[in-house]
Design a protein around this motif. Structure first.
Motif, mmCIF file in Angstrom:
data_model
loop_
_atom_site.group_PDB
_atom_site.id
_atom_site.type_symbol
_atom_site.label_atom_id
_atom_site.label_comp_id
_atom_site.label_asym_id
_atom_site.label_seq_id
_atom_site.Cartn_x
_atom_site.Cartn_y
_atom_site.Cartn_z
ATOM 1 N N ALA A 365 -10.515 -6.703 -5.564
ATOM 2 C CA ALA A 365 -11.286 -6.410 -4.356
ATOM 3 C C ALA A 365 -10.576 -5.417 -3.439
ATOM 4 N N TYR A 366 -9.262 -5.257 -3.600
ATOM 5 C CA TYR A 366 -8.539 -4.287 -2.789
ATOM 6 C C TYR A 366 -8.932 -2.847 -3.146
ATOM 7 N N GLY A 367 -9.446 -2.625 -4.343
ATOM 8 C CA GLY A 367 -9.684 -1.262 -4.794
ATOM 9 C C GLY A 367 -8.363 -0.566 -5.064
ATOM 10 N N ASN A 368 -8.285 0.698 -4.704
ATOM 11 C CA ASN A 368 -7.021 1.433 -4.832
ATOM 12 C C ASN A 368 -6.052 0.914 -3.776
ATOM 13 N N LEU A 369 -4.934 0.352 -4.241
ATOM 14 C CA LEU A 369 -4.008 -0.375 -3.364
ATOM 15 C C LEU A 369 -2.589 0.161 -3.528
ATOM 16 N N ILE A 370 -1.871 0.252 -2.392
ATOM 17 C CA ILE A 370 -0.437 0.581 -2.377
ATOM 18 C C ILE A 370 0.286 -0.586 -1.729
ATOM 19 N N LYS A 371 1.340 -1.079 -2.412
ATOM 20 C CA LYS A 371 2.225 -2.091 -1.848
ATOM 21 C C LYS A 371 3.606 -1.466 -1.677
ATOM 22 N N ILE A 372 4.202 -1.694 -0.500
ATOM 23 C CA ILE A 372 5.550 -1.181 -0.225
ATOM 24 C C ILE A 372 6.427 -2.356 0.188
ATOM 25 N N ARG A 373 7.571 -2.521 -0.498
ATOM 26 C CA ARG A 373 8.536 -3.558 -0.160
ATOM 27 C C ARG A 373 9.568 -2.987 0.809
ATOM 28 N N HIS A 374 9.775 -3.692 1.929
ATOM 29 C CA HIS A 374 10.745 -3.289 2.946
ATOM 30 C C HIS A 374 11.884 -4.305 2.995
ATOM 31 N N ASP A 375 12.892 -3.985 3.750
ATOM 32 C CA ASP A 375 14.018 -4.905 3.914
ATOM 33 C C ASP A 375 13.587 -6.132 4.724
ATOM 34 N N PHE A 376 14.446 -7.150 4.723
ATOM 35 C CA PHE A 376 14.284 -8.375 5.502
ATOM 36 C C PHE A 376 13.046 -9.170 5.077
ATOM 37 N N GLY A 377 12.578 -9.014 3.818
ATOM 38 C CA GLY A 377 11.464 -9.801 3.309
ATOM 39 C C GLY A 377 10.085 -9.323 3.719
ATOM 40 N N PHE A 378 9.948 -8.092 4.209
ATOM 41 C CA PHE A 378 8.662 -7.563 4.642
ATOM 42 C C PHE A 378 7.977 -6.795 3.507
ATOM 43 N N GLU A 379 6.627 -6.833 3.544
ATOM 44 C CA GLU A 379 5.819 -6.051 2.612
ATOM 45 C C GLU A 379 4.566 -5.572 3.354
ATOM 46 N N THR A 380 4.153 -4.318 3.114
ATOM 47 C CA THR A 380 2.916 -3.791 3.681
ATOM 48 C C THR A 380 1.969 -3.396 2.556
ATOM 49 N N ARG A 381 0.645 -3.547 2.836
ATOM 50 C CA ARG A 381 -0.383 -3.221 1.850
ATOM 51 C C ARG A 381 -1.413 -2.283 2.486
ATOM 52 N N TYR A 382 -1.865 -1.300 1.687
ATOM 53 C CA TYR A 382 -2.818 -0.291 2.145
ATOM 54 C C TYR A 382 -3.943 -0.256 1.093
ATOM 55 N N ALA A 383 -5.151 -0.759 1.459
ATOM 56 C CA ALA A 383 -6.202 -0.987 0.468
ATOM 57 C C ALA A 383 -7.416 -0.085 0.698
#
Length: 440
Positions: A365-383
């Motif tokens: 359902a996200y379609g074209n998705l980018i996941k980025i892993r950051h420091d300190f346990g963070f993650e961002t998603r762009y859908a």
């Protein structure tokens, strides 16, 4: 009872609506259709209901059309207000960035002045030490000369007494001549000693004047140090307070984050190494050096905050014209784990923090998705992207363009679905964006 009521209703209908006959004639025969009062009543009632329903439906559709027009106008007004607010925030952000750059420039100038001032202070202390040493030598020499002068005076008095005794006992001309020669020599030596004493006193007076001048220079240097340190401390505090507030407002464990950044960037050297110099040879640190070390420690903390801020999702993902369409929280009976911004197809999408791309492709359902892993346990998603501009494993920086806004996956229109996850749990992205509003 029921039959009587039905009979009465039938009679009432016959009087109100008499029975009618509808004749149908053809070439060969004539037929008719009998329309009873009840049949006519049912037909009239159905026709009335149909007409009423048509009128009510038309009115509802007209009202909805008018309401939709008002909603569109209201949405356009809200969009204009929102874009104006965003432009104001962008101007404020640029102003804060300019102020931060100016503060860093002022700090660089102040730091160069501190370095020059420390060099002058070292030279002044060396000169004062040389003068103090010279004064000690002069005083020691003067005391030695005065002691020698007193000793010669005592010898001279003893010789005068002996001459007087000799003249009284046996006035020999030759011995008297020798004594007079000796006395003249001693008198000349005493005169030379007196001249040297006067010169030494003049040297002492000049040295004391030089010491007073050095003390005045040191006092003026201390006053300049105080002004410079006050300006530097104010600039550092002005730069550090908004960043500290930004981290505190989102509930991040600043101590552990700064410790982790410090361990990751633990190389020694450079201008932020603590100052530990002294001209007296002892190991104690004076108040000026301790104050300078405190400023350097605050600058080191500011630098650690800056590094941590680059690695946390404080940036804004959308550039260009857009509007907010859905926030974080329950929506239509389900949890909406991100924030949606709508815009035109191809609107640039940017990374909100430094990190590594862990997914760049289509996902349900996200379609074209980018996941980025950051420091300190963070993650961002762009859908729902229309185009992906990064690859898995690629390192990206905050503000770097990673894709284009689109309408892929389960989406009702062109928009970006943006998520921030901490330890795998979704959190409201706006709290990080709002926290950084007065800093970046």
């Amino acid at each position: 009872m029921i039959n009587s009521f039905a009979h009465k209703m039938h009679l009432l209908l016959e009087r109100a609506i008499p029975e009618q006959r509808l004749f149908l004639r053809s070439d060969t025969e004539t037929r008719f259709i009998r329309l009873s009062p009840f049949t006519q009543f049912v037909g009239l009632t159905g026709s009335a209901l149909l007409v009423g329903w048509t009128i009510i439906s038309s009115a509802i559709l007209l009202m909805q059309s008018l309401g939709a027009g008002d909603l569109r106008e209201q949405a356009l007004r809200e969009q204009a207000i929102y874009e104006g607010r965003l432009n104001t925030l962008a101007a404020e952000r640029d102003a804060r960035a300019t102020e931060a750059s100016e503060a860093q420039a002022r700090f660089a100038v102040a730091l160069s002045e501190v370095s020059a001032m420390q060099s002058r202070l070292l030279r002044t202390e060396d000169r004062a030490k040389e003068l103090a040493t010279g004064i000690d030598v002069i005083q020691t020499t003067l005391r030695t000369i005065m002691q020698e002068r007193d000793a010669e005076r005592a010898k001279n008095e003893a010789l005068v007494e002996r001459i007087a005794e000799t003249e009284a006992a046996s006035p020999e001309v030759t011995r008297m001549s020798d004594l007079e020669t000796t006395l003249d020599f001693l008198s000349a030596a005493l005169g030379d000693i007196a001249v040297e004493r006067d010169e030494m006193q003049m040297y002492v007076a000049e040295a004391e004047t030089a010491l007073d001048r050095v003390a005045m220079d040191i006092r003026l240097a201390d006053e300049r140090n105080e002004r410079i340190f006050s300006q530097i401390e104010e600039a550092v505090e002005t730069s550090l307070k908004p960043i500290d507030t930004m981290f505190s407002s989102v509930g991040l464990p600043t101590d552990s984050i700064l410790d982790q950044v410090r361990r990751s960037y633990s190389g020694q050297g450079g201008p932020l190494t603590p100052i530990r110099f002294t001209t007296s040879g002892d190991t104690e640190v004076d108040s000026t050096t301790e104050r300078a070390n405190d400023v350097l420690a605050r600058l080191d903390e500011l630098n650690l905050y800056r590094i941590a801020a680059e690695k946390l999702p404080f940036g804004f993902p959308v550039r260009g014209s857009y509007r907010s369409t859905s926030g974080f929280g329950p929506r239509w009976g389900r949890m909406h784990e991100g924030h949606d911004w709508a815009g035109s197809r191809g609107t640039p999408i940017h990374a909100t923090a430094d990190g590594t791309v862990t997914h760049a492709g289509r996902q349900g359902a996200y379609g074209n998705l980018i996941k980025i892993r950051h420091d300190f346990g963070f993650e961002t998603r762009y859908a729902h992207l229309s185009k992906i501009r990064v690859e898995v494993g690629q390192r990206v920086s905050r503000g770097e363009r990673i894709g284009d806004m689109g309408n892929t996956g389960r989406s009702t229109g062109t928009h970006l679905h943006y998520e921030v996850r901490v330890g795998g749990t979704a959190t409201n992205p706006l709290k990080y964006i709002k926290a950084a509003r007065d800093v970046f």
